[in-house]
Design an enzyme around this catalytic site. Structure first.
Site, PDB file in Angstrom:
ATOM      1  CG  ASN A 199      -1.755   1.194   1.398  1.00 19.66           C
ATOM      2  OD1 ASN A 199      -1.793   2.040   0.502  1.00 19.66           O
ATOM      3  ND2 ASN A 199      -2.446   1.301   2.528  1.00 19.66           N
ATOM      4  CE  LYS A 220      -0.158   3.050   4.805  1.00 17.65           C
ATOM      5  NZ  LYS A 220      -0.015   3.095   6.261  1.00 17.65           N
ATOM      6  CG  HIS A 265      -5.625   1.762   5.377  1.00 17.95           C
ATOM      7  ND1 HIS A 265      -5.190   2.678   6.309  1.00 17.95           N
ATOM      8  CD2 HIS A 265      -4.607   0.896   5.189  1.00 17.95           C
ATOM      9  CE1 HIS A 265      -3.944   2.374   6.655  1.00 17.95           C
ATOM     10  NE2 HIS A 265      -3.569   1.293   5.984  1.00 17.95           N
ATOM     11  CD  GLU A 313      -2.803   5.306   6.945  1.00 16.51           C
ATOM     12  OE1 GLU A 313      -2.829   5.355   5.707  1.00 16.51           O
ATOM     13  OE2 GLU A 313      -1.864   4.776   7.570  1.00 16.51           O
ATOM     14  CD  GLU A 364      -3.233  -2.673   7.216  1.00 19.63           C
ATOM     15  OE1 GLU A 364      -2.168  -2.917   6.637  1.00 19.63           O
ATOM     16  OE2 GLU A 364      -3.841  -1.594   7.084  1.00 19.63           O
ATOM     17  N   GLY A 397       2.706   2.075  10.919  1.00 16.31           N
ATOM     18  CA  GLY A 397       3.615   3.205  10.801  1.00 16.31           C
ATOM     19  C   GLY A 397       4.305   3.578  12.104  1.00 16.31           C
ATOM     20  CB  SER A 431       5.558  -1.983  11.942  1.00 16.71           C
ATOM     21  OG  SER A 431       5.103  -0.673  12.237  1.00 16.71           O
TER      22      SER A 431
HETATM   23  P1  13P Z   1       3.270   0.250   7.724  1.00 12.09           P
HETATM   24  O1  13P Z   1       3.779  -1.041   7.102  1.00 12.09           O
HETATM   25  O2  13P Z   1       3.977   1.463   7.255  1.00 12.09           O
HETATM   26  O3  13P Z   1       3.139   0.124   9.204  1.00 12.09           O
HETATM   27  O4  13P Z   1       1.750   0.427   7.159  1.00 12.09           O
HETATM   28  C1  13P Z   1       0.880  -0.650   7.208  1.00 12.09           C
HETATM   29  C2  13P Z   1      -0.329  -0.288   6.449  1.00 12.09           C
HETATM   30  O5  13P Z   1      -1.070   0.602   6.825  1.00 12.09           O
HETATM   31  C3  13P Z   1      -0.608  -0.996   5.194  1.00 12.09           C
HETATM   32  O6  13P Z   1      -1.881  -0.725   4.720  1.00 12.09           O
END
Ligand code: 13P
Length: 252
Positions: free
Chosen positions: A9, A11, A97, A99, A169, A175, A215
């Site tokens: 992803n 982003k 997601h 976010e 997740e 992150g 992560s």
């Molecule tokens: P990170 O791998 O940067 O923690 O992000 C995970 C994520 O949100 C994948 O959709």
């Protein structure tokens, strides 16, 4: 039998030339003999989708969108529909997601509509869900996950689950550099599989791929993916660098 999947992803990262460089690096580095029957998916931003689709044509790499509107068309300034995405060769879309849930206030009910809209356009859905740190601290993680799955997914008939990938997740691991332990991931993935068995049946729960996200890096991927109910990962930060992403792919 369910498939292993590694999805990146991206982003809101990479402009057009950076996106092309990244996808070329991944395409050139994927060694078929090393990927062990694993699907590889990348999710660039909307503006870079078509270019990435073109670069990945005739390769095993698949392309997903990061979001979709629930309807096919209309007066929704700034939105993109499943009909538009499938029209340029995008076959999958990430829905739910954390976010999108937290920053853009997407509710379980809205996500159910987005899933319906994507499926109606014959797209595959990568459905994300996960508990917050507060939920876990209060010991409410299983309850929260059940609620997220029930209200966005469990209205669906059994036969469409062939087009659903699940991505657990935990919000506290995204992150942050803090990963769920392989045991925590396995515990939740097994819980999810049992929920599917209870609400649908064993065959469906055995056949669905459940990815872990939060992560994941080259240094921890192998241990997480070694768990029996973890079928791969949804990777954020470490998918922005072809060498790290390739190492993660090879560790499954
Ligand atoms: P990170 O791998 O940067 O923690 O992000 C995970 C994520 O949100 C994948 O959709």
């Amino acid at each position: 039998m369910r498939k292993n999947i590694i999805a990146g992803n991206w982003k809101m990262n990479k402009n057009l030339s950076e996106a092309k460089e990244l996808i070329k690096g991944i395409k050139e580095g994927v060694l078929l003999e090393k990927i062990n029957n694993t699907r590889i998916i990348v999710a660039p931003s909307f503006v870079n989708l078509l270019s990435v689709v073109k670069v990945t044509e005739e390769s095993i790499i698949e392309v997903a969108a990061q979001n979709v509107h629930e309807l096919n068309s209309g007066a929704f300034t700034g939105e993109v529909s499943a009909n538009m995405l499938s029209g340029i060769g995008v076959k999958s879309v990430i829905v739910g997601h954390s976010e999108r849930r937290s920053i853009y206030a997407e509710s379980n009910e809205l996500l159910a509509k987005k899933i319906d809209g994507a499926l109606a356009n014959k797209m595959e859905v990568i459905f994300c869900f996960g508990e917050s740190l507060e939920d876990r601290t209060l010991g409410k993680q299983f309850q929260v996950i059940e609620e997220q799955l029930k209200s966005s997914l469990f209205h669906l008939p059994e036969e469409v689950f062939a087009s659903i990938i699940l991505a657990y997740e935990p919000v506290w691991a995204i992150g942050t550099g803090e990963t769920a332990t392989p045991e925590q991931a396995q515990e939740m993935h097994l819980y999810i599989r049992n929920l599917l068995k209870k609400n649908y049946n064993e065959k469906l729960s055995d056949n669905i791929s459940i990815l872990y996200g939060g992560s994941v890096k080259p240094s921890n991927a192998k241990e997480i993916f070694s768990k029996p109910d973890v079928d791969g990962g949804l990777i954020g930060g470490a998918s922005l660098n072809s060498s790290d992403f390739l190492k993660i792919i090879e560790s499954i």
